[in-house]
Each structure stands twice: as structure tokens, then as C-alpha cells.
Enzyme design. Sequence first.
Site, PDB file in Angstrom:
ATOM      1  N   SER A   6      37.845  93.171  33.876  1.00  0.00           N
ATOM      2  CA  SER A   6      38.498  92.567  32.707  1.00  0.00           C
ATOM      3  C   SER A   6      38.583  93.550  31.547  1.00  0.00           C
ATOM      4  CB  SER A   6      37.667  91.356  32.286  1.00  0.00           C
ATOM      5  OG  SER A   6      37.992  90.963  30.981  1.00  0.00           O
ATOM      6  N   TYR A  32      30.168  87.338  29.746  1.00  0.00           N
ATOM      7  CA  TYR A  32      31.291  87.476  30.682  1.00  0.00           C
ATOM      8  C   TYR A  32      31.622  88.955  30.881  1.00  0.00           C
ATOM      9  CZ  TYR A  32      36.131  87.531  32.335  1.00  0.00           C
ATOM     10  OH  TYR A  32      37.272  87.803  33.047  1.00  0.00           O
TER      11      TYR A  32
HETATM   12  N1  LIG Z   1      43.828  85.681  33.582  1.00  0.00           N
HETATM   13  C1  LIG Z   1      43.424  86.697  32.833  1.00  0.00           C
HETATM   14  O1  LIG Z   1      44.034  87.001  31.797  1.00  0.00           O
HETATM   15  C2  LIG Z   1      42.235  87.529  33.239  1.00  0.00           C
HETATM   16  C3  LIG Z   1      41.839  88.555  32.359  1.00  0.00           C
HETATM   17  C4  LIG Z   1      40.751  89.343  32.724  1.00  0.00           C
HETATM   18  C5  LIG Z   1      40.091  89.128  33.925  1.00  0.00           C
HETATM   19  N2  LIG Z   1      40.478  88.107  34.734  1.00  0.00           N
HETATM   20  C6  LIG Z   1      39.742  87.912  35.987  1.00  0.00           C
HETATM   21  O2  LIG Z   1      40.667  87.760  37.053  1.00  0.00           O
HETATM   22  C7  LIG Z   1      40.179  86.845  38.021  1.00  0.00           C
HETATM   23  C8  LIG Z   1      41.178  85.730  38.223  1.00  0.00           C
HETATM   24  O3  LIG Z   1      41.395  85.089  36.963  1.00  0.00           O
HETATM   25  P1  LIG Z   1      42.259  83.775  36.790  1.00  0.00           P
HETATM   26  O4  LIG Z   1      42.901  83.875  35.466  1.00  0.00           O
HETATM   27  O5  LIG Z   1      43.073  83.542  38.008  1.00  0.00           O
HETATM   28  O6  LIG Z   1      41.078  82.705  36.681  1.00  0.00           O
HETATM   29  P2  LIG Z   1      40.962  81.244  37.309  1.00  0.00           P
HETATM   30  O7  LIG Z   1      39.778  80.612  36.658  1.00  0.00           O
HETATM   31  O8  LIG Z   1      42.259  80.531  37.241  1.00  0.00           O
HETATM   32  O9  LIG Z   1      40.642  81.563  38.829  1.00  0.00           O
HETATM   33  C9  LIG Z   1      39.348  81.755  39.343  1.00  0.00           C
HETATM   34  C10 LIG Z   1      39.162  80.820  40.523  1.00  0.00           C
HETATM   35  O10 LIG Z   1      37.884  81.089  41.098  1.00  0.00           O
HETATM   36  C11 LIG Z   1      37.291  79.865  41.466  1.00  0.00           C
HETATM   37  N3  LIG Z   1      35.839  80.049  41.436  1.00  0.00           N
HETATM   38  C12 LIG Z   1      35.078  80.285  40.337  1.00  0.00           C
HETATM   39  N4  LIG Z   1      33.789  80.405  40.679  1.00  0.00           N
HETATM   40  C13 LIG Z   1      33.734  80.229  42.039  1.00  0.00           C
HETATM   41  C14 LIG Z   1      32.683  80.226  42.978  1.00  0.00           C
HETATM   42  N5  LIG Z   1      31.425  80.401  42.587  1.00  0.00           N
HETATM   43  N6  LIG Z   1      32.974  80.034  44.296  1.00  0.00           N
HETATM   44  C15 LIG Z   1      34.277  79.856  44.685  1.00  0.00           C
HETATM   45  N7  LIG Z   1      35.316  79.828  43.819  1.00  0.00           N
HETATM   46  C16 LIG Z   1      35.047  80.017  42.510  1.00  0.00           C
HETATM   47  C17 LIG Z   1      37.768  78.842  40.424  1.00  0.00           C
HETATM   48  O11 LIG Z   1      37.757  77.512  40.928  1.00  0.00           O
HETATM   49  C18 LIG Z   1      39.178  79.337  40.113  1.00  0.00           C
HETATM   50  O12 LIG Z   1      40.159  78.633  40.855  1.00  0.00           O
HETATM   51  C19 LIG Z   1      38.824  86.369  37.498  1.00  0.00           C
HETATM   52  O13 LIG Z   1      37.830  87.163  38.094  1.00  0.00           O
HETATM   53  C20 LIG Z   1      38.895  86.646  36.014  1.00  0.00           C
HETATM   54  O14 LIG Z   1      37.605  86.852  35.456  1.00  0.00           O
HETATM   55  C21 LIG Z   1      41.542  87.308  34.418  1.00  0.00           C
END
Ligand SMILES: NC(=O)c1ccc[n+]([C@@H]2O[C@H](COP(=O)([O-])OP(=O)(O)OC[C@H]3O[C@@H](n4cnc5c(N)ncnc54)[C@H](O)[C@@H]3O)[C@@H](O)[C@H]2O)c1
Length: 341
Positions: free
Chosen positions: A133, A158
Amino acid sequence: MNKCLITGAAGFIGFHFAIEMLKNDFHVIGIDNINSYYDKRLKESRIQEIEKFKDKNNSLWNFFRGNIEDDNFLDAIISKYKPKYIVHLAAQAGVRYSIENPKAYINSNIVGFSNIIDLCVKYNIDHFIYASSSSVYGGNTKIPFSEDDPVNHPVSLYAATKRSNELIAHSYSHIHGLPCTGIRFFTVYGPWGRPDMAPIIFANAITNKKPLKIFNNGNMFRDFTYIDDVIKIMFQLVNKKPEKKDKLIQNSADPSKSWAPYRIFNIGNGTSIALLDFINLLEKELGIEANKVFENMQLGDVERTFADTKSIKSNINIKPETSLKEGLKKFVNWYKYYYLN
Ligand SMILES: NC(=O)c1ccc[n+]([C@@H]2O[C@H](COP(=O)([O-])OP(=O)(O)OC[C@H]3O[C@@H](n4cnc5c(N)ncnc54)[C@H](O)[C@@H]3O)[C@@H](O)[C@H]2O)c1
């Protein structure tokens, strides 16, 4: 047919990436625990969309509900399907929630991550790609944020868990020769986005004529990155696994300058947009004026994010191109279809 396992497949990025991989004839195995951090119905709808796509295109898609903290559950799936690639996106996301519920971050982002990377070694995965991130840049003030910059001052748990993932991945890459690519995502937005992030929070406030809270009195800037650009880059990265190098380049803080088959990329648009400009565009697209309420900075937040995109551009020769205006238009079309119908 190549197989790819995607964790967090019901999540925002995982859902889009799963469809992209299916479009490109991969057999996709999805995992998600569909937790209630935000509305589970949206996660269920995303899975239904993937199912619809699969049925229409005769794609190979298997989906499993379960926790990545449960290594027996993961082992059973990985030993059965033996994927070539693992794209690890499941995580407890969100900066502010990590102050309220730190355990969720340790469980999903540290225990879950270590289970997945252990299994990558056990099953000799060809290329492990995982989500880091932009928050790892923490208190840094030098902009744009470059992979070359030191990242030693996280301002939320985080961010600390994501930085830990990068460090754990380096040790596995060195010891086991596991090719690892970490992606530092910068505020990804678009259709099927996350209800805990600015675009949906703001659109809800605007359409329901509720006060729209703007933190740090509006003095906030984000590198908003459109989802289709992100997915295009991720797809290119899958087939470009990092190679071992002769030696460490000592005079660079860039983690990719390691001898190990390991690298980290920023995926950001490469522009830092003032939150007030973002809200302005959103108001125009929705055709409604926001009721803005200015508030102080929140703990764990950073004032500005801004990605240096040179490294990703020089490696795969593409960078995000979608303008905020164009991206917000597509986001609002989806928002109206999904929430206002
Ligand atoms: N969207 C952004 O702008 C952004 C920015 C920086 C980093 N990220 C990272 O990218 C990745 C995807 O982000 P996103 O926006 O799709 O988030 P999101 O929350 O929509 O997707 C994460 C998914 O992981 C699942 N999950 C969480 N913990 C779990 C567990 N213990 N076991 C099984 N499933 C689990 C959740 O149910 C969710 O559907 C994440 O790692 C997030 O930290 C996203």
C-alpha cells in the site's frame, strides 16, 4: 491452461482482477471469507457477477469461502489445484479501522500473509504477487513517493502490517528463491469500489443530502488511480516474474535493487489531486451540491499521497492514463446503477 489463485476475490480489486484473468483464459481459483468489514451484499454481488461472466464464457472458476488464517483450509485448496500463480489481495484494509480493531490486522495481514507465503514455497509457486500500500510511505514529505525512498515511519498499524509483508516477502525470496512482486496501490477507485473509501462515502453523503465531512479542513491530496489501469498493469506483471540478480545495489534504498528475485512497484496515477477538486467533479457528475463540513485531521491519516510511476513504466512500459474526470464518470454510472436503481 494456467491456474491462478486469487485471495480476496470478493473484494474490489480481487473481483476485477478475477474477471480479467478469466477473460484471458486462466483457470481462476478465488478465496474470500466475505467478512462484514463493509456491506457483505456488495461482496456477494461481485461474486455473482463473476459467476455470470463464467457462465457466459465457459470459464473455469472455483470459489471458496474461508479464512486465510486457516492454513489447513488453504493447503487443501492449493494442493488440489496446484496454481502456477498466487495473487494475494485478501487483507484487512483501511487506515482508520486499524486504531479500533488492531487484532483484525494482525490476523489477516500478518498471520494470513505468512500462511500464504509458506504455501507458496511448499507448492513451488512460480510467482507470488501481493498487495502492499501507498500507506507504507507514512510520514514521508518528499514527493512524489518513490520506491527509492526510505519507508521507516508508518503512521498506522495498517501501514505497518503492509510494510511487514514486504519485509517477510524479501526474506522468503532470498531463502527460498520465491519470485515475489509487491504492489503499493495508491487510492484505487471505480465501479464496484469499496464503501469505506472516499468516492462511495462522498457519493452517499451527496445523494442523501447528508453532511460530507472533509478532514484536515480540505487540505488533503490523493493520487486517485482508476481500477482498469490498475488491472491492466497487474495482468502484465503476472507473466513478468522478477529474476535473481548478481548482487545488492548498495547505494539505493529501492527494495527491488536486491539480489533476490524480488521487487516492489508503486501503482498510482502519478498525480496528486486536491480532495476539494475531487468533490467538485463528483458533485458535477451527480448533479447535486455537497453539504461540506470541514473537520480536523484524523489520527493515522496522511495529508498527501503521490506516486512516482517511473519504475513501473520502465519495467512494463505502461502507466495509468485514465483522467479523474473520465474515471469518475464511469464510477458514477455504476454507483447510480447499483445504489440508486
Ligand atoms: N483499494 C485501494 O485503494 C488499496 C490501496 C492500498 C492497498 N490496497 C490493498 O489491496 C488489497 C485489495 O484491496 P481492496 O480495495 O480490494 O479491498 P477489499 O476489502 O475490497 O478486499 C479484500 C477482501 O479480502 C477479504 N478478506 C479480508 N480478510 C480476510 C481473511 N482473513 N480471510 C479471507 N478473506 C479475507 C475481504 O472479505 C475482502 O473481500 C488489500 O490487501 C488492500 O490492503 C488497496
